[in-house]
Motif scaffolding. Structure first.
Motif, PDB file in Angstrom:
ATOM      1  N   PHE A 170      55.080  22.841  83.822  1.00 19.58           N
ATOM      2  CA  PHE A 170      54.110  23.347  84.790  1.00 19.58           C
ATOM      3  C   PHE A 170      54.685  24.452  85.667  1.00 19.58           C
ATOM      4  CE2 PHE A 170      52.005  19.425  83.592  1.00 19.58           C
ATOM      5  CZ  PHE A 170      50.685  19.849  83.496  1.00 19.58           C
ATOM      6  N   ASN A 171      55.984  24.689  85.602  1.00 20.64           N
ATOM      7  CA  ASN A 171      56.600  25.770  86.362  1.00 20.64           C
ATOM      8  C   ASN A 171      56.339  27.121  85.700  1.00 20.64           C
ATOM      9  OD1 ASN A 171      58.100  24.053  88.349  1.00 20.64           O
ATOM     10  ND2 ASN A 171      59.017  23.306  86.470  1.00 20.64           N
ATOM     11  N   THR A 172      56.286  27.146  84.387  1.00 27.52           N
ATOM     12  CA  THR A 172      56.083  28.398  83.640  1.00 27.52           C
ATOM     13  C   THR A 172      54.815  28.376  82.801  1.00 27.52           C
ATOM     14  OG1 THR A 172      57.328  27.616  81.720  1.00 27.52           O
ATOM     15  CG2 THR A 172      58.581  28.749  83.452  1.00 27.52           C
ATOM     16  N   ASP A 173      54.139  27.229  82.738  1.00 26.03           N
ATOM     17  CA  ASP A 173      52.949  27.014  81.930  1.00 26.03           C
ATOM     18  C   ASP A 173      53.234  27.057  80.425  1.00 26.03           C
ATOM     19  OD1 ASP A 173      50.335  26.163  82.257  1.00 26.03           O
ATOM     20  OD2 ASP A 173      49.520  28.138  81.769  1.00 26.03           O
ATOM     21  N   ASN A 174      54.496  26.855  80.031  1.00 22.44           N
ATOM     22  CA  ASN A 174      54.867  26.801  78.619  1.00 22.44           C
ATOM     23  C   ASN A 174      54.742  25.374  78.100  1.00 22.44           C
ATOM     24  OD1 ASN A 174      55.532  29.526  78.441  1.00 22.44           O
ATOM     25  ND2 ASN A 174      57.628  29.155  79.102  1.00 22.44           N
ATOM     26  N   GLU A 175      54.551  25.257  76.796  1.00 19.17           N
ATOM     27  CA  GLU A 175      54.515  23.953  76.137  1.00 19.17           C
ATOM     28  C   GLU A 175      55.491  23.961  74.974  1.00 19.17           C
ATOM     29  OE1 GLU A 175      50.731  22.111  75.466  1.00 19.17           O
ATOM     30  OE2 GLU A 175      49.768  23.419  76.945  1.00 19.17           O
ATOM     31  N   TYR A 176      56.085  22.794  74.712  1.00 20.95           N
ATOM     32  CA  TYR A 176      57.098  22.657  73.666  1.00 20.95           C
ATOM     33  C   TYR A 176      56.794  21.421  72.833  1.00 20.95           C
ATOM     34  CZ  TYR A 176      59.536  25.673  76.977  1.00 20.95           C
ATOM     35  OH  TYR A 176      59.875  26.684  77.833  1.00 20.95           O
ATOM     36  N   ASP A 177      56.923  21.557  71.527  1.00 23.97           N
ATOM     37  CA  ASP A 177      56.784  20.435  70.598  1.00 23.97           C
ATOM     38  C   ASP A 177      57.953  20.472  69.642  1.00 23.97           C
ATOM     39  OD1 ASP A 177      54.118  19.057  70.942  1.00 23.97           O
ATOM     40  OD2 ASP A 177      53.469  21.150  70.850  1.00 23.97           O
ATOM     41  N   ASP A 178      58.272  19.330  69.081  1.00 23.96           N
ATOM     42  CA  ASP A 178      59.268  19.300  68.018  1.00 23.96           C
ATOM     43  C   ASP A 178      58.558  19.118  66.688  1.00 23.96           C
ATOM     44  OD1 ASP A 178      58.476  16.645  68.171  1.00 23.96           O
ATOM     45  OD2 ASP A 178      60.416  15.924  67.539  1.00 23.96           O
ATOM     46  N   VAL A 179      59.313  19.050  65.627  1.00 21.24           N
ATOM     47  CA  VAL A 179      58.736  18.800  64.313  1.00 21.24           C
ATOM     48  C   VAL A 179      58.572  17.304  64.111  1.00 21.24           C
ATOM     49  CG1 VAL A 179      59.639  20.904  63.295  1.00 21.24           C
ATOM     50  CG2 VAL A 179      61.025  18.855  63.260  1.00 21.24           C
ATOM     51  N   TYR A 180      57.751  16.924  63.169  1.00 20.81           N
ATOM     52  CA  TYR A 180      57.451  15.509  62.941  1.00 20.81           C
ATOM     53  C   TYR A 180      58.453  14.874  61.985  1.00 20.81           C
ATOM     54  CZ  TYR A 180      52.889  16.395  65.005  1.00 20.81           C
ATOM     55  OH  TYR A 180      51.878  16.719  65.856  1.00 20.81           O
ATOM     56  N   ASN A 181      59.699  14.797  62.373  1.00 25.71           N
ATOM     57  CA  ASN A 181      60.670  14.164  61.472  1.00 25.71           C
ATOM     58  C   ASN A 181      61.640  13.244  62.202  1.00 25.71           C
ATOM     59  OD1 ASN A 181      62.240  15.997  62.781  1.00 25.71           O
ATOM     60  ND2 ASN A 181      62.997  17.039  60.965  1.00 25.71           N
ATOM     61  N   ILE A 182      61.264  12.762  63.355  1.00 26.25           N
ATOM     62  CA  ILE A 182      62.103  11.823  64.093  1.00 26.25           C
ATOM     63  C   ILE A 182      61.659  10.418  63.701  1.00 26.25           C
ATOM     64  CG2 ILE A 182      62.820  11.036  66.365  1.00 26.25           C
ATOM     65  CD1 ILE A 182      62.196  13.869  67.398  1.00 26.25           C
ATOM     66  N   SER A 183      62.599   9.582  63.295  1.00 24.02           N
ATOM     67  CA  SER A 183      62.235   8.304  62.689  1.00 24.02           C
ATOM     68  C   SER A 183      62.060   7.141  63.666  1.00 24.02           C
ATOM     69  CB  SER A 183      63.260   7.918  61.625  1.00 24.02           C
ATOM     70  OG  SER A 183      64.535   7.767  62.215  1.00 24.02           O
ATOM     71  N   SER A 184      62.487   7.284  64.925  1.00 26.72           N
ATOM     72  CA  SER A 184      62.305   6.178  65.871  1.00 26.72           C
ATOM     73  C   SER A 184      61.938   6.705  67.256  1.00 26.72           C
ATOM     74  CB  SER A 184      63.574   5.322  65.976  1.00 26.72           C
ATOM     75  OG  SER A 184      64.568   5.991  66.721  1.00 26.72           O
ATOM     76  N   TYR A 185      61.300   5.840  68.015  1.00 25.18           N
ATOM     77  CA  TYR A 185      60.909   6.182  69.380  1.00 25.18           C
ATOM     78  C   TYR A 185      62.139   6.550  70.210  1.00 25.18           C
ATOM     79  CZ  TYR A 185      58.434   5.924  73.822  1.00 25.18           C
ATOM     80  OH  TYR A 185      57.882   6.234  75.044  1.00 25.18           O
ATOM     81  N   GLU A 186      63.205   5.788  70.047  1.00 24.14           N
ATOM     82  CA  GLU A 186      64.429   6.009  70.818  1.00 24.14           C
ATOM     83  C   GLU A 186      65.052   7.365  70.497  1.00 24.14           C
ATOM     84  OE1 GLU A 186      63.662   3.221  69.152  1.00 24.14           O
ATOM     85  OE2 GLU A 186      63.336   1.864  70.846  1.00 24.14           O
ATOM     86  N   GLU A 187      65.056   7.751  69.228  1.00 26.12           N
ATOM     87  CA  GLU A 187      65.565   9.071  68.849  1.00 26.12           C
ATOM     88  C   GLU A 187      64.702  10.176  69.458  1.00 26.12           C
ATOM     89  OE1 GLU A 187      66.135   9.612  64.620  1.00 26.12           O
ATOM     90  OE2 GLU A 187      66.931   7.585  64.441  1.00 26.12           O
ATOM     91  N   ALA A 188      63.388   9.939  69.503  1.00 30.17           N
ATOM     92  CA  ALA A 188      62.477  10.918  70.101  1.00 30.17           C
ATOM     93  C   ALA A 188      62.741  11.056  71.602  1.00 30.17           C
ATOM     94  CB  ALA A 188      61.028  10.525  69.842  1.00 30.17           C
ATOM     95  N   GLU A 189      63.013   9.934  72.285  1.00 33.92           N
ATOM     96  CA  GLU A 189      63.355   9.998  73.713  1.00 33.92           C
ATOM     97  C   GLU A 189      64.603  10.848  73.937  1.00 33.92           C
ATOM     98  OE1 GLU A 189      62.031   6.125  76.213  1.00 33.92           O
ATOM     99  OE2 GLU A 189      63.670   5.810  74.798  1.00 33.92           O
ATOM    100  N   LEU A 190      65.634  10.596  73.139  1.00 28.04           N
ATOM    101  CA  LEU A 190      66.873  11.365  73.263  1.00 28.04           C
ATOM    102  C   LEU A 190      66.640  12.844  73.009  1.00 28.04           C
ATOM    103  CD1 LEU A 190      69.496   9.064  71.532  1.00 28.04           C
ATOM    104  CD2 LEU A 190      69.536   9.840  73.897  1.00 28.04           C
ATOM    105  N   ALA A 191      65.917  13.150  71.946  1.00 25.99           N
ATOM    106  CA  ALA A 191      65.633  14.548  71.614  1.00 25.99           C
ATOM    107  C   ALA A 191      64.826  15.212  72.722  1.00 25.99           C
ATOM    108  CB  ALA A 191      64.889  14.634  70.282  1.00 25.99           C
ATOM    109  N   CYS A 192      63.891  14.473  73.283  1.00 26.65           N
ATOM    110  CA  CYS A 192      63.048  15.007  74.360  1.00 26.65           C
ATOM    111  C   CYS A 192      63.874  15.283  75.611  1.00 26.65           C
ATOM    112  CB  CYS A 192      61.919  14.028  74.648  1.00 26.65           C
ATOM    113  SG  CYS A 192      60.699  14.646  75.827  1.00 26.65           S
TER     114      CYS A 192
END
Length: 122
Positions: free
Chosen positions: A84-106
């Motif tokens: 919300f500081n720059t109004d940019n949005e970021y997504d990753d690719v759909y290849n993370i196999s667990s919720y915990e890995e997604a948290e770390l990557a995020c």
């Protein structure tokens, strides 16, 4: 296991460098996680870094204007971040196999974004 509730050492250190200085119930003492606050009472020459829980880490970024979410899709996970500081949005690719890995990557991406924004301000 309680240890899994805390951001890993490298992320805790990176957040400290970004200004994280909230109360925590755990800390990294010479790179080892110490839960329960025994480190607070000891006079030591050991290096101590606060260890935020994942919840604390995401809340801290939210207060700074970075909203993030972990999204399941079939048998994979991804994250979405709105800056919300720059109004940019970021997504990753759909290849993370667990919720915990997604948290770390995020969290890694959030740290990268904040550092990038700091560099752009200079």
């Amino acid at each position: 296991m309680m240890k899994n509730e805390f951001a890993p050492y490298d992320l805790a250190l990176a957040m400290k460098e970004l200004g994280f200085d909230e109360f925590t119930v755990a800390a990294y003492v010479d790179n080892e996680l110490d839960i329960g606050g025994l480190w607070k009472d000891s006079v030591t020459s050991k290096v101590i870094h606060k260890a935020p829980t994942y919840s604390q880490a995401f809340r801290w970024f939210r207060v700074k204007g970075y909203h993030a979410g972990i999204i399941p899709r079939y048998d994979e996970f991804h994250y979405h971040i709105k800056d919300f500081n720059t109004d940019n949005e970021y997504d990753d690719v759909y290849n993370i196999s667990s919720y915990e890995e997604a948290e770390l990557a995020c969290l890694r991406k959030l740290i990268e974004i904040v550092n990038q924004n700091k560099d752009d301000e200079k």
